[in-house]
Design a protein around this motif. Structure first.
Motif, PDB file in Angstrom:
ATOM      1  N   MET A   1      48.316  46.599  35.108  1.00  0.00           N
ATOM      2  CA  MET A   1      47.598  46.209  36.580  1.00  0.00           C
ATOM      3  C   MET A   1      46.433  45.468  36.122  1.00  0.00           C
ATOM      4  SD  MET A   1      48.254  46.165  39.727  1.00  0.00           S
ATOM      5  CE  MET A   1      47.329  45.854  41.260  1.00  0.00           C
ATOM      6  N   ASP A   2      45.644  45.913  35.076  1.00  0.00           N
ATOM      7  CA  ASP A   2      44.397  45.230  35.002  1.00  0.00           C
ATOM      8  C   ASP A   2      44.625  43.734  34.336  1.00  0.00           C
ATOM      9  OD1 ASP A   2      42.888  47.415  35.821  1.00  0.00           O
ATOM     10  OD2 ASP A   2      42.844  48.284  33.911  1.00  0.00           O
ATOM     11  N   GLN A   3      45.463  43.782  33.397  1.00  0.00           N
ATOM     12  CA  GLN A   3      46.039  42.307  33.102  1.00  0.00           C
ATOM     13  C   GLN A   3      46.536  41.495  34.044  1.00  0.00           C
ATOM     14  OE1 GLN A   3      48.997  42.577  29.997  1.00  0.00           O
ATOM     15  NE2 GLN A   3      48.778  40.347  29.530  1.00  0.00           N
ATOM     16  N   LEU A   4      47.074  41.851  35.100  1.00  0.00           N
ATOM     17  CA  LEU A   4      47.747  41.231  36.075  1.00  0.00           C
ATOM     18  C   LEU A   4      46.325  40.586  37.012  1.00  0.00           C
ATOM     19  CD1 LEU A   4      50.147  40.110  37.812  1.00  0.00           C
ATOM     20  CD2 LEU A   4      49.862  42.004  39.164  1.00  0.00           C
ATOM     21  N   LEU A   5      45.577  41.502  37.149  1.00  0.00           N
ATOM     22  CA  LEU A   5      44.247  41.169  38.054  1.00  0.00           C
ATOM     23  C   LEU A   5      43.427  40.210  37.335  1.00  0.00           C
ATOM     24  CD1 LEU A   5      43.177  44.763  39.217  1.00  0.00           C
ATOM     25  CD2 LEU A   5      44.267  42.856  40.607  1.00  0.00           C
ATOM     26  N   ASP A   6      43.418  40.399  35.935  1.00  0.00           N
ATOM     27  CA  ASP A   6      42.527  39.486  35.122  1.00  0.00           C
ATOM     28  C   ASP A   6      43.172  38.022  35.230  1.00  0.00           C
ATOM     29  OD1 ASP A   6      40.385  38.929  33.118  1.00  0.00           O
ATOM     30  OD2 ASP A   6      42.059  38.526  31.886  1.00  0.00           O
ATOM     31  N   GLN A   7      44.530  37.915  35.129  1.00  0.00           N
ATOM     32  CA  GLN A   7      45.000  36.629  34.869  1.00  0.00           C
ATOM     33  C   GLN A   7      45.232  35.742  36.368  1.00  0.00           C
ATOM     34  OE1 GLN A   7      46.517  34.852  32.500  1.00  0.00           O
ATOM     35  NE2 GLN A   7      45.454  36.197  31.231  1.00  0.00           N
ATOM     36  N   PHE A   9      43.428  37.103  39.514  1.00  0.00           N
ATOM     37  CA  PHE A   9      42.513  37.172  40.374  1.00  0.00           C
ATOM     38  C   PHE A   9      40.936  37.794  39.749  1.00  0.00           C
ATOM     39  CE2 PHE A   9      46.273  38.676  42.545  1.00  0.00           C
ATOM     40  CZ  PHE A   9      46.165  37.755  43.766  1.00  0.00           C
ATOM     41  N   ASN A  10      40.609  36.716  38.714  1.00  0.00           N
ATOM     42  CA  ASN A  10      39.502  36.998  37.918  1.00  0.00           C
ATOM     43  C   ASN A  10      38.448  36.412  38.647  1.00  0.00           C
ATOM     44  OD1 ASN A  10      37.430  36.326  36.007  1.00  0.00           O
ATOM     45  ND2 ASN A  10      39.178  37.004  34.378  1.00  0.00           N
ATOM     46  N   LEU A  11      37.487  37.343  39.321  1.00  0.00           N
ATOM     47  CA  LEU A  11      36.551  36.727  40.166  1.00  0.00           C
ATOM     48  C   LEU A  11      35.395  35.860  39.432  1.00  0.00           C
ATOM     49  CD1 LEU A  11      36.159  39.465  42.590  1.00  0.00           C
ATOM     50  CD2 LEU A  11      37.363  37.713  42.795  1.00  0.00           C
ATOM     51  N   SER A  12      35.271  36.179  38.177  1.00  0.00           N
ATOM     52  CA  SER A  12      34.063  35.377  37.335  1.00  0.00           C
ATOM     53  C   SER A  12      34.779  34.036  37.088  1.00  0.00           C
ATOM     54  CB  SER A  12      34.051  36.207  36.126  1.00  0.00           C
ATOM     55  OG  SER A  12      33.128  35.245  35.316  1.00  0.00           O
ATOM     56  N   ILE A  13      36.056  34.129  36.789  1.00  0.00           N
ATOM     57  CA  ILE A  13      36.501  32.492  36.651  1.00  0.00           C
ATOM     58  C   ILE A  13      36.502  31.626  37.988  1.00  0.00           C
ATOM     59  CG2 ILE A  13      38.487  31.394  35.947  1.00  0.00           C
ATOM     60  CD1 ILE A  13      39.183  33.105  33.909  1.00  0.00           C
ATOM     61  N   MET A  14      36.954  32.163  38.948  1.00  0.00           N
ATOM     62  CA  MET A  14      36.978  31.614  40.417  1.00  0.00           C
ATOM     63  C   MET A  14      35.707  31.039  40.781  1.00  0.00           C
ATOM     64  SD  MET A  14      39.424  33.939  42.780  1.00  0.00           S
ATOM     65  CE  MET A  14      41.415  34.221  42.542  1.00  0.00           C
ATOM     66  N   PRO A 193      42.246  30.070  39.301  1.00  0.00           N
ATOM     67  CA  PRO A 193      42.083  28.762  39.719  1.00  0.00           C
ATOM     68  C   PRO A 193      43.252  28.375  40.762  1.00  0.00           C
ATOM     69  CG  PRO A 193      41.223  28.433  37.474  1.00  0.00           C
ATOM     70  CD  PRO A 193      42.163  29.913  37.398  1.00  0.00           C
ATOM     71  N   LEU A 194      44.520  28.331  40.228  1.00  0.00           N
ATOM     72  CA  LEU A 194      45.529  28.161  41.224  1.00  0.00           C
ATOM     73  C   LEU A 194      45.564  29.198  42.613  1.00  0.00           C
ATOM     74  CD1 LEU A 194      48.315  27.470  38.481  1.00  0.00           C
ATOM     75  CD2 LEU A 194      46.847  25.625  39.702  1.00  0.00           C
ATOM     76  N   VAL A 195      45.451  30.434  42.285  1.00  0.00           N
ATOM     77  CA  VAL A 195      45.308  31.324  43.325  1.00  0.00           C
ATOM     78  C   VAL A 195      44.217  30.990  44.458  1.00  0.00           C
ATOM     79  CG1 VAL A 195      45.074  33.717  44.026  1.00  0.00           C
ATOM     80  CG2 VAL A 195      46.199  33.121  41.976  1.00  0.00           C
ATOM     81  N   LEU A 196      42.936  30.487  43.770  1.00  0.00           N
ATOM     82  CA  LEU A 196      41.956  30.262  44.625  1.00  0.00           C
ATOM     83  C   LEU A 196      42.200  28.752  45.207  1.00  0.00           C
ATOM     84  CD1 LEU A 196      39.086  30.734  45.491  1.00  0.00           C
ATOM     85  CD2 LEU A 196      38.300  29.137  43.608  1.00  0.00           C
TER      86      LEU A 196
END
Length: 221
Positions: A1-7, A9-14, A193-196
């Motif tokens: 789950m953590d890996q999914l969020l990091d890939q 929904f990474n707020l820092s990268i967004m 970025p694609l999610v954003l």
């Protein structure tokens, strides 16, 4: 789950790529600001020609509408940007995108307007002409306003498609929203970025989608 969020929904990268995506969104809006109003007006002209009393005008609009509705917009875009230079016509990515989308969308807008114009009975035109209005005045003041109202949900639906269509501009390296997001993805090796970018499209189009649903319910009622 953590890996999914990091890939995804990474707020820092967004946060890091947010300014780049805002620039891409601005380019998307610039394309829409040209393609939508000009395409809608050109579509109205096409529809008026298709429903005019001139047989020549009706004949000429048929291949135009059929061609640009049948050719996929991506194929049309690549042909204009990469094919026309062989004929000595070189356009910038922005010019290629706007021209391709104008040709494509004017044909679709034209068919929508044509359906609206044909929904107005001949009696209303005759009544308007009997009051002293010219043919042009009859169209401007009587026919076109009613026709637009009858097909307004379809016009809005096509406009939404135009906004989503701008994502194809990434294939000619126009730095619009999707292109910017994909560049950010390639640099960060992360899909956030694609999610954003998807969130940007959602915020931009969701109010129009809700308005379209309301109009469709009103028309159905």
């Amino acid at each position: 789950m953590d890996q999914l969020l990091d890939q995804f929904f990474n707020l820092s990268i967004m946060q890091q790529v947010f300014p780049l995506l805002v620039k891409g969104l601005w380019m998307t809006l610039k394309v829409c600001a040209i393609v939508i109003p000009v395409g809608a007006f050109a579509g109205l002209v096409v529809a008026l020609c298709a429903t005019s009393q001139s047989r020549l005008a009706r004949i000429l609009t048929v291949p135009y509408v059929d061609l640009f509705r049948a050719v996929p917009p991506l194929v049309l875009l690549i042909f204009i940007h990469s094919g026309l230079p062989f004929a000595g016509i070189s356009l910038s990515p922005f010019q290629s995108v706007t021209l391709a989308f104008l040709l494509n969308n004017s044909a679709f807008y034209g068919e929508i307007y044509r359906a609206g114009l044909e929904s107005i009975g001949a009696g209303q035109r005759e009544a308007a002409r009997s009051t002293g209005l010219t043919a042009l005045q009859t169209n401007i003041y009587v026919v076109i306003p009613q026709a637009v109202r009858n097909v307004l949900p379809d016009l809005l639906s096509n406009t939404i498609e135009v906004v989503k269509l701008t994502s194809l501009a990434s294939v000619v390296a126009l730095p619009e929203l999707l292109y910017s997001a994909d560049m950010a993805r390639s640099i960060t090796f992360n899909a956030s970025p694609l999610v954003l970018a998807a969130a940007f499209y959602l915020v931009l189009l969701w109010p129009v989608v809700r308005l379209l649903s309301r109009l469709e319910r009103r028309v159905a009622a």
